[in-house]
Design a protein around this motif. Sequence first.
Motif: not given
Length: 357
Positions: A138-143, A169-170, A196-199, A242-243
């Motif tokens: 429910t996160g990442g680039a999809y939303f 993430v947690a 990637l910073d998000v990574s 993974t994300e």
Amino acid sequence: MRKTICILPGDGIGPEIMAQARKVLDRLGARQGCTFACTEALIGGAAIDATGGPLPGDTVAACKAADAVLLGAVGGPKWDTIDPAIRPERGLLGIRKALGLFANLRPAKLFPQLRRACFLRPDIVADGLDVMVVRELTGGAYFGEPRGVEVRDGVRVGYNTMIYDEHEVARIARVAFEAAMRRSRRLCSVDKANVLDVSRLWREVVIETARDYPEVALSHMYVDNAAMQLVRDPAQFDVLVTENLFGDILSDEAGCITGSIGMLPSASLGADGPGLYEPIHGSAPDIAGQDRANPLATILSVAMMLRHSLDMPAAADAVEAAVSAVLDAGWRTGDIREEGCRMAGCEKMGDLVAEKL
Ligand code: IPM
Ligand code: MG
């Protein structure tokens, strides 16, 4: 005992495979003295045709009221040119978000009976293939916001935002560590932390979470390497976390190397409330309505539902054993043609599994 299940058949082969799931549930209910009360609701293209949008409010309400949700598939060429804001896929993304289903479990397992259908060389899968992909859902680039397509200085630009906060993430890391604890206690976190910073944050938080799971051997891998390692030496993996976008891609890859995307179930779970269960294959519009679809991924999704949402682990085992027995007897659907096998259509395959129960 009474369990309520909201069934979302969706599009393409969705209604046919769902009918087989119901067959199995009816049989199981009769055997176990349990009533599976099924309601049906609209999603995807079917909902667009009936209501003008891919996820009617009634559907969300029906899902929230159920103990679990069983979904067929969404999408098809009929809706390919529709306004992107109401595409059938938006229905699926919408229900994931509405139910808070942040954890997507996608087991990719090579059934010993289907060894010959596997795409990989026999020596590569000599030790079998059994990977659990835990995908953040429910996160990442999809939303992520901002997102859009617009004109800047006369040039069209399109953009999405891959964004996670530490809590997102947690919580997915925890689900993955728990899954690893129930399996062989190896967890590989997949990211792109070299770019990637998000990574970078992802990796940091996964490492922090690992302190609570000293028994789990944690490793990290960049996503490009993970895609390669999955076909080179899949036995090195047990649980992958993974994300969202990486998980979308890697779970298709992990699934397809087993040789049978028609065999693979999935579970999408939230912190509480009903889980959603669906086969990982799509709506297969090319074979819809022809009684050719493989219903086993859906039936195995029923098993995941029994285990994760309905607290009926013995029934889940029984369904999986029935599927295995049907494969042992040589029955296959058209997606897994093997020399000397017995061919079944979608209906027949559903009957065979129900009989074995
Ligand atoms: C999946 C599918 C969906 C996704 C699509 C249909 C929106 O590919 O469940 O993997 O990208 O999540
Ligand atoms: Mg996908």
